[in-house]
Design an enzyme around this catalytic site. Sequence first.
Site, short mmCIF file in Angstrom:
data_model
loop_
_atom_site.label_atom_id
_atom_site.label_comp_id
_atom_site.label_asym_id
_atom_site.label_seq_id
_atom_site.Cartn_x
_atom_site.Cartn_y
_atom_site.Cartn_z
N ASP A 70 0.84 -1.20 0.00
CA ASP A 70 0.00 0.00 0.00
C ASP A 70 0.87 1.25 0.00
O ASP A 70 2.00 1.23 0.50
CB ASP A 70 -0.90 -0.03 1.25
CG ASP A 70 -2.13 0.84 1.08
OD1 ASP A 70 -2.28 1.49 0.03
OD2 ASP A 70 -2.95 0.88 2.01
N ASN A 72 -10.33 -3.04 -6.76
CA ASN A 72 -9.50 -2.09 -7.52
C ASN A 72 -10.07 -1.72 -8.89
O ASN A 72 -9.67 -0.72 -9.50
CB ASN A 72 -8.06 -2.62 -7.71
CG ASN A 72 -7.23 -2.53 -6.45
OD1 ASN A 72 -6.29 -3.30 -6.25
ND2 ASN A 72 -7.55 -1.59 -5.56
C1 FPP Z 1 -1.75 0.36 -3.36
O1 FPP Z 1 -1.28 1.63 -3.61
C2 FPP Z 1 -1.25 -0.65 -4.27
C3 FPP Z 1 -1.97 -1.25 -5.28
C4 FPP Z 1 -3.22 -0.75 -5.82
C5 FPP Z 1 -1.51 -2.48 -5.87
C6 FPP Z 1 -0.05 -2.76 -5.83
C7 FPP Z 1 0.50 -2.71 -7.18
C8 FPP Z 1 1.80 -2.67 -7.47
C9 FPP Z 1 2.89 -2.74 -6.48
C10 FPP Z 1 2.22 -2.55 -8.89
C11 FPP Z 1 1.64 -3.58 -9.78
C12 FPP Z 1 2.15 -4.93 -9.49
C13 FPP Z 1 2.60 -5.77 -10.42
C14 FPP Z 1 3.10 -7.10 -10.04
C15 FPP Z 1 2.64 -5.40 -11.83
P1 FPP Z 1 -2.37 2.77 -3.64
O2 FPP Z 1 -2.49 3.23 -5.05
O3 FPP Z 1 -3.63 2.30 -3.01
O4 FPP Z 1 -1.68 3.86 -2.74
P2 FPP Z 1 -2.41 5.02 -1.92
O5 FPP Z 1 -3.27 4.36 -0.88
O6 FPP Z 1 -1.28 5.80 -1.34
O7 FPP Z 1 -3.21 5.82 -2.92
#
Ligand code: FPP
Length: 240
Positions: free
Chosen positions: A15, A64
């Site tokens: 996250d 998501n």
């Molecule tokens: C949360 O960050 C993370 C995700 C939505 C998914 C994790 C994805 C990756 C690490 C990249 C894709 C993975 C692969 C294997 C291609 P957020 O966007 O919710 O962060 P925030 O809460 O700060 O907005």
Amino acid sequence: MTHKNVPRHIAIIMDGNGRWARARGLPRVEGHRRGVESIRNLVTALSKQEDVKYLTLYAFSRENWKRPAKEVGFLMRLLRYFCRRELKMMMKNSVRFTTIGALSSLPKVVREEVRKTRQATQDNDGFTMCLAINYGGRDEIVRAARRVARRAASGDIQARSINERLFARHLQTAGMPDPDLLIRTAGEMRLSNFLLWEASYAELWFTNVLWPDFRMEHLNKAIRAYSSRTRKYGAVEDTR
Ligand code: FPP
């Protein structure tokens, strides 16, 4: 018997990609791109050691899809690109790549790339990296229940023989040990529908570090915290 108190299976809710990007005045997707670096870094390091044998990463939840279409599209392309680009690293380090989640709803090109990577690495036995893609814990349990119900309805199994072990064999994580340690980054303290069945006894560890900044030093800190805790599984520590 000497037992080294180290986790064999670690699960991570990655996250904070968006916050990492915002703090730098970059678009959110840049945070995801940098998040992939963290994955590569951990998998490469973990594949060279002997304690942790499974890493399950929450890459894309069923929730998501609610994000802006542009961001979802980017994450899908990133996933495809990841599979393609990291195959060499996986083969070199004997990493088996697996997935959990409903792949059928992914764009066909992404699904195909994921399938190819899974197939190409299926005999690697050094370390298992499992990506949760379009995954939801409740959904996984419902799907398992459906499979068990079908078998019971067809007379293949008796309702009274359904127990936790049999049920767990119908989950997508069948064949993997339950996670011992579950980590969430970026200061949030929720499970967000991740591994609801499997993490029943997992030790939880939270950190304020944002996912794109997460490195082995942070993972080692979590492992040390895990090792210093005593897991009791509902029993008492000392029976004297
Ligand atoms: C949360 O960050 C993370 C995700 C939505 C998914 C994790 C994805 C990756 C690490 C990249 C894709 C993975 C692969 C294997 C291609 P957020 O966007 O919710 O962060 P925030 O809460 O700060 O907005």
